[in-house]
Scaffold this motif. Structure first.
Motif, PDB file in Angstrom:
ATOM      1  N   GLU A 102       4.508  68.018  48.222  1.00 40.27           N
ATOM      2  CA  GLU A 102       4.712  69.115  49.176  1.00 40.27           C
ATOM      3  C   GLU A 102       3.795  69.009  50.388  1.00 40.27           C
ATOM      4  OE1 GLU A 102       6.528  72.743  46.488  1.00 40.27           O
ATOM      5  OE2 GLU A 102       4.505  72.961  47.283  1.00 40.27           O
ATOM      6  N   SER A 103       2.606  68.512  50.194  1.00 40.39           N
ATOM      7  CA  SER A 103       1.663  68.388  51.317  1.00 40.39           C
ATOM      8  C   SER A 103       1.903  67.131  52.148  1.00 40.39           C
ATOM      9  CB  SER A 103       0.220  68.387  50.797  1.00 40.39           C
ATOM     10  OG  SER A 103      -0.050  67.185  50.101  1.00 40.39           O
ATOM     11  N   GLY A 104       2.765  66.244  51.638  1.00 38.88           N
ATOM     12  CA  GLY A 104       3.044  65.001  52.346  1.00 38.88           C
ATOM     13  C   GLY A 104       2.058  63.896  52.038  1.00 38.88           C
ATOM     14  N   ALA A 105       1.160  64.158  51.090  1.00 34.69           N
ATOM     15  CA  ALA A 105       0.143  63.165  50.739  1.00 34.69           C
ATOM     16  C   ALA A 105       0.657  62.119  49.760  1.00 34.69           C
ATOM     17  CB  ALA A 105      -1.083  63.868  50.131  1.00 34.69           C
ATOM     18  N   ARG A 106       1.717  62.448  49.024  1.00 31.66           N
ATOM     19  CA  ARG A 106       2.271  61.520  48.031  1.00 31.66           C
ATOM     20  C   ARG A 106       3.648  61.053  48.472  1.00 31.66           C
ATOM     21  NH1 ARG A 106       0.024  61.751  42.696  1.00 31.66           N
ATOM     22  NH2 ARG A 106       1.297  59.882  42.501  1.00 31.66           N
ATOM     23  N   ASN A 107       3.931  59.805  48.223  1.00 27.50           N
ATOM     24  CA  ASN A 107       5.246  59.230  48.515  1.00 27.50           C
ATOM     25  C   ASN A 107       6.103  59.411  47.270  1.00 27.50           C
ATOM     26  OD1 ASN A 107       7.311  57.870  49.736  1.00 27.50           O
ATOM     27  ND2 ASN A 107       6.385  55.849  49.544  1.00 27.50           N
ATOM     28  N   ILE A 108       7.211  60.114  47.397  1.00 30.13           N
ATOM     29  CA  ILE A 108       8.048  60.434  46.241  1.00 30.13           C
ATOM     30  C   ILE A 108       9.134  59.384  46.056  1.00 30.13           C
ATOM     31  CG2 ILE A 108       9.572  61.943  47.561  1.00 30.13           C
ATOM     32  CD1 ILE A 108       9.661  63.764  45.063  1.00 30.13           C
ATOM     33  N   SER A 109       9.399  59.033  44.811  1.00 29.85           N
ATOM     34  CA  SER A 109      10.495  58.110  44.515  1.00 29.85           C
ATOM     35  C   SER A 109      11.818  58.877  44.540  1.00 29.85           C
ATOM     36  CB  SER A 109      10.304  57.474  43.131  1.00 29.85           C
ATOM     37  OG  SER A 109      10.508  58.436  42.118  1.00 29.85           O
ATOM     38  N   LEU A 110      12.896  58.155  44.668  1.00 29.99           N
ATOM     39  CA  LEU A 110      14.214  58.792  44.639  1.00 29.99           C
ATOM     40  C   LEU A 110      14.460  59.444  43.282  1.00 29.99           C
ATOM     41  CD1 LEU A 110      16.394  56.179  46.543  1.00 29.99           C
ATOM     42  CD2 LEU A 110      15.543  58.375  47.383  1.00 29.99           C
ATOM     43  N   LYS A 111      13.973  58.825  42.232  1.00 36.19           N
ATOM     44  CA  LYS A 111      14.133  59.366  40.881  1.00 36.19           C
ATOM     45  C   LYS A 111      13.431  60.719  40.754  1.00 36.19           C
ATOM     46  CE  LYS A 111      13.625  58.037  36.046  1.00 36.19           C
ATOM     47  NZ  LYS A 111      13.261  56.977  35.126  1.00 36.19           N
ATOM     48  N   SER A 112      12.210  60.804  41.249  1.00 33.20           N
ATOM     49  CA  SER A 112      11.471  62.072  41.191  1.00 33.20           C
ATOM     50  C   SER A 112      12.102  63.114  42.105  1.00 33.20           C
ATOM     51  CB  SER A 112      10.006  61.859  41.578  1.00 33.20           C
ATOM     52  OG  SER A 112       9.346  61.075  40.612  1.00 33.20           O
ATOM     53  N   LEU A 113      12.569  62.689  43.268  1.00 36.53           N
ATOM     54  CA  LEU A 113      13.237  63.619  44.173  1.00 36.53           C
ATOM     55  C   LEU A 113      14.500  64.162  43.521  1.00 36.53           C
ATOM     56  CD1 LEU A 113      13.379  65.091  46.862  1.00 36.53           C
ATOM     57  CD2 LEU A 113      14.472  63.057  47.839  1.00 36.53           C
TER      58      LEU A 113
END
Length: 71
Positions: free
Chosen positions: A39-50
């Motif tokens: 949410e803060s933009g600090a982590r890069n999310i995978s498509l699976k997690s998204l």
């Protein structure tokens, strides 16, 4: 840039639904601290997690991105 846009969209939708980070993370089967970082933009999310988060928000991918800069 993209991480902040996606994270901001997750937060916006989570708040609209009246969910805490903890409740959304539990529904999505992910760690709350990971969700906070996304949410803060600090982590890069995978498509699976998204996909897990979008499902937990009870949305389609199209609904998630509709009306955003990513639309």
């Amino acid at each position: 840039m993209i991480t902040k846009a996606v994270g901001g969209r997750i937060k916006e939708l989570r708040l609209q639904l009246g969910l805490s980070q903890e409740k959304l993370a539990l529904k999505a089967g992910i760690d709350r601290t990971f969700l906070a970082g996304v949410e803060s933009g600090a982590r890069n999310i995978s498509l699976k997690s998204l996909d897990k988060i979008i499902s937990a928000l009870e949305l389609t991918w199209g609904e998630f991105f509709r009306g955003t800069i990513l639309d």
